[in-house]
Design a protein around this motif. Structure first.
Motif, PDB file in Angstrom:
ATOM      1  N   ALA A   1      -3.632   5.386   6.658  1.00  0.00           N
ATOM      2  CA  ALA A   1      -2.245   5.140   6.255  1.00  0.00           C
ATOM      3  C   ALA A   1      -1.299   6.151   6.910  1.00  0.00           C
ATOM      4  N   GLU A   2      -1.739   7.410   7.017  1.00  0.00           N
ATOM      5  CA  GLU A   2      -0.934   8.441   7.670  1.00  0.00           C
ATOM      6  C   GLU A   2      -0.728   8.104   9.142  1.00  0.00           C
ATOM      7  N   LEU A   3      -1.762   7.571   9.779  1.00  0.00           N
ATOM      8  CA  LEU A   3      -1.685   7.251  11.203  1.00  0.00           C
ATOM      9  C   LEU A   3      -0.670   6.141  11.477  1.00  0.00           C
ATOM     10  N   VAL A   4      -0.763   5.033  10.747  1.00  0.00           N
ATOM     11  CA  VAL A   4       0.170   3.927  11.020  1.00  0.00           C
ATOM     12  C   VAL A   4       1.605   4.322  10.693  1.00  0.00           C
ATOM     13  N   THR A   5       1.783   5.153   9.672  1.00  0.00           N
ATOM     14  CA  THR A   5       3.135   5.595   9.317  1.00  0.00           C
ATOM     15  C   THR A   5       3.696   6.529  10.379  1.00  0.00           C
ATOM     16  N   ALA A   6       2.852   7.435  10.887  1.00  0.00           N
ATOM     17  CA  ALA A   6       3.303   8.358  11.939  1.00  0.00           C
ATOM     18  C   ALA A   6       3.683   7.606  13.208  1.00  0.00           C
ATOM     19  N   LEU A   7       2.931   6.583  13.550  1.00  0.00           N
ATOM     20  CA  LEU A   7       3.245   5.789  14.740  1.00  0.00           C
ATOM     21  C   LEU A   7       4.560   5.038  14.554  1.00  0.00           C
ATOM     22  N   ALA A   8       4.776   4.485  13.373  1.00  0.00           N
ATOM     23  CA  ALA A   8       6.036   3.793  13.101  1.00  0.00           C
ATOM     24  C   ALA A   8       7.213   4.761  13.191  1.00  0.00           C
ATOM     25  N   GLN A   9       7.035   5.961  12.665  1.00  0.00           N
ATOM     26  CA  GLN A   9       8.097   6.967  12.717  1.00  0.00           C
ATOM     27  C   GLN A   9       8.409   7.370  14.157  1.00  0.00           C
ATOM     28  N   ALA A  10       7.372   7.562  14.952  1.00  0.00           N
ATOM     29  CA  ALA A  10       7.568   7.958  16.348  1.00  0.00           C
ATOM     30  C   ALA A  10       8.359   6.902  17.114  1.00  0.00           C
ATOM     31  N   LYS A  11       8.064   5.633  16.856  1.00  0.00           N
ATOM     32  CA  LYS A  11       8.772   4.550  17.539  1.00  0.00           C
ATOM     33  C   LYS A  11      10.236   4.503  17.125  1.00  0.00           C
ATOM     34  N   ALA A  12      10.490   4.639  15.826  1.00  0.00           N
ATOM     35  CA  ALA A  12      11.872   4.611  15.355  1.00  0.00           C
ATOM     36  C   ALA A  12      12.666   5.793  15.901  1.00  0.00           C
ATOM     37  N   GLU A  13      12.063   6.970  15.923  1.00  0.00           N
ATOM     38  CA  GLU A  13      12.759   8.162  16.430  1.00  0.00           C
ATOM     39  C   GLU A  13      13.070   8.033  17.912  1.00  0.00           C
ATOM     40  N   ALA A  14      12.127   7.490  18.682  1.00  0.00           N
ATOM     41  CA  ALA A  14      12.349   7.337  20.126  1.00  0.00           C
ATOM     42  C   ALA A  14      13.513   6.390  20.402  1.00  0.00           C
ATOM     43  N   VAL A  15      13.572   5.292  19.660  1.00  0.00           N
ATOM     44  CA  VAL A  15      14.672   4.337  19.854  1.00  0.00           C
ATOM     45  C   VAL A  15      15.990   4.945  19.387  1.00  0.00           C
ATOM     46  N   ALA A  16      15.967   5.694  18.296  1.00  0.00           N
ATOM     47  CA  ALA A  16      17.190   6.342  17.814  1.00  0.00           C
ATOM     48  C   ALA A  16      17.784   7.261  18.877  1.00  0.00           C
ATOM     49  N   ALA A  17      16.919   7.986  19.593  1.00  0.00           N
ATOM     50  CA  ALA A  17      17.390   8.894  20.643  1.00  0.00           C
ATOM     51  C   ALA A  17      18.091   8.143  21.768  1.00  0.00           C
ATOM     52  N   GLU A  18      17.691   6.891  21.998  1.00  0.00           N
ATOM     53  CA  GLU A  18      18.307   6.087  23.057  1.00  0.00           C
ATOM     54  C   GLU A  18      19.625   5.457  22.612  1.00  0.00           C
ATOM     55  N   LEU A  19      19.807   5.297  21.318  1.00  0.00           N
ATOM     56  CA  LEU A  19      20.943   4.521  20.811  1.00  0.00           C
ATOM     57  C   LEU A  19      22.126   5.352  20.346  1.00  0.00           C
ATOM     58  N   THR A  20      21.994   6.663  20.341  1.00  0.00           N
ATOM     59  CA  THR A  20      23.045   7.486  19.746  1.00  0.00           C
ATOM     60  C   THR A  20      24.417   7.257  20.372  1.00  0.00           C
ATOM     61  N   GLY A  21      24.451   6.850  21.637  1.00  0.00           N
ATOM     62  CA  GLY A  21      25.737   6.591  22.272  1.00  0.00           C
ATOM     63  C   GLY A  21      26.168   5.139  22.203  1.00  0.00           C
ATOM     64  N   SER A  22      25.230   4.227  22.392  1.00  0.00           N
ATOM     65  CA  SER A  22      25.571   2.810  22.487  1.00  0.00           C
ATOM     66  C   SER A  22      25.705   2.118  21.135  1.00  0.00           C
ATOM     67  N   GLU A  23      24.955   2.574  20.136  1.00  0.00           N
ATOM     68  CA  GLU A  23      25.002   1.950  18.799  1.00  0.00           C
ATOM     69  C   GLU A  23      25.157   3.052  17.751  1.00  0.00           C
ATOM     70  N   PRO A  24      26.344   3.606  17.609  1.00  0.00           N
ATOM     71  CA  PRO A  24      26.517   4.758  16.714  1.00  0.00           C
ATOM     72  C   PRO A  24      26.328   4.442  15.240  1.00  0.00           C
ATOM     73  N   ASP A  25      26.466   3.169  14.856  1.00  0.00           N
ATOM     74  CA  ASP A  25      26.300   2.779  13.455  1.00  0.00           C
ATOM     75  C   ASP A  25      25.194   1.741  13.383  1.00  0.00           C
ATOM     76  N   ALA A  26      24.003   2.158  12.966  1.00  0.00           N
ATOM     77  CA  ALA A  26      22.852   1.255  13.020  1.00  0.00           C
ATOM     78  C   ALA A  26      21.787   1.673  12.025  1.00  0.00           C
ATOM     79  N   VAL A  27      20.912   0.729  11.736  1.00  0.00           N
ATOM     80  CA  VAL A  27      19.686   1.014  10.989  1.00  0.00           C
ATOM     81  C   VAL A  27      18.524   0.593  11.879  1.00  0.00           C
ATOM     82  N   ILE A  28      17.571   1.490  12.063  1.00  0.00           N
ATOM     83  CA  ILE A  28      16.465   1.271  12.990  1.00  0.00           C
ATOM     84  C   ILE A  28      15.160   1.170  12.208  1.00  0.00           C
ATOM     85  N   VAL A  29      14.400   0.120  12.505  1.00  0.00           N
ATOM     86  CA  VAL A  29      13.125  -0.082  11.823  1.00  0.00           C
ATOM     87  C   VAL A  29      11.987  -0.008  12.841  1.00  0.00           C
TER      88      VAL A  29
END
Length: 210
Positions: A45-73
């Protein structure tokens, strides 16, 4: 506010669209092996959650300029097989066939991890994550049926080597738990995580056609 799906999965996109969400799709490009290697003896359970978090964080880093108001899953799924082995995508026909032979007539636990990030003014202001487990009861296909299924190519690139909505559905006897998680994204878990951040899922639905 944009709803962003940090996944290339067509099944996850289809589930969301069917449930009233038309997300912006952004693929994280996260090195899953590197994330896994960075963890010390993680529970499944820790593994799948950590992978999901890593994916969301990586996309958030790309979107900070283009989509300033968003929810990322971000999402990740793996299968805990009857023998206790945790597996992801088979990757090759040989591995897919071997896993189906092992799973035949048994039950496995599909573990789904989700992470939700809230972007405001280009910065992540809130984070939450969770997981759930759904029991999948496998049928007992013949060797010829397994070979034919593997030959479709479908099981090679999906968690656990099977789908519920595609060719694989012929060989799944039942699901105990949340069926949407088996399709790739748990609607109930996503709703609860959004609620943790003060967001109401009905406010994010597309306007229904009248």
């Amino acid at each position: 506010m944009r709803f962003v799906l940090a996944s290339a999965s067509p099944a996850r996109l289809s589930v969301l669209r069917s449930a009233g969400i038309d997300p912006l799709v952004k693929v994280s490009g996260v090195d899953e092996d590197a994330v896994t290697a960075s963890l010390t003896d993680p529970a499944p359970a820790e593994l799948v959650t950590a992978l999901a978090q890593a994916k969301a964080e990586a996309v958030a880093a790309e979107l900070t300029g283009s989509e300033p108001d968003a929810v990322i899953v971000g999402c990740d799924s793996m299968l805990l097989m009857a023998g206790g082995e945790i597996v992801g995508k088979p990757g090759t026909p040989e591995v897919a066939a071997q896993r189906w032979a092992q799973n035949s007539g048994t039950s496995g636990e599909l573990l789904t991890g989700h992470a939700v990030l809230r972007l405001r003014d280009g910065a992540v202001t809130d984070r939450t994550a969770g997981h759930l487990s759904t029991t999948v009861r496998f049928g007992a296909p013949t060797e010829a049926e397994i070979d034919a299924y593997v030959a479709t190519g479908e099981p090679l690139h999906v968690a656990g080597g099977f789908t519920l909505e595609g060719f694989g559905g012929w060989f799944i006897e039942g699901v105990d738990g949340d069926p949407s998680s088996v399709l790739g994204i748990s609607l109930p878990l996503t709703r609860r995580l959004l609620s943790d951040l003060g967001l109401t899922i009905t406010h994010l639905w597309n306007h229904p056609t009248r």
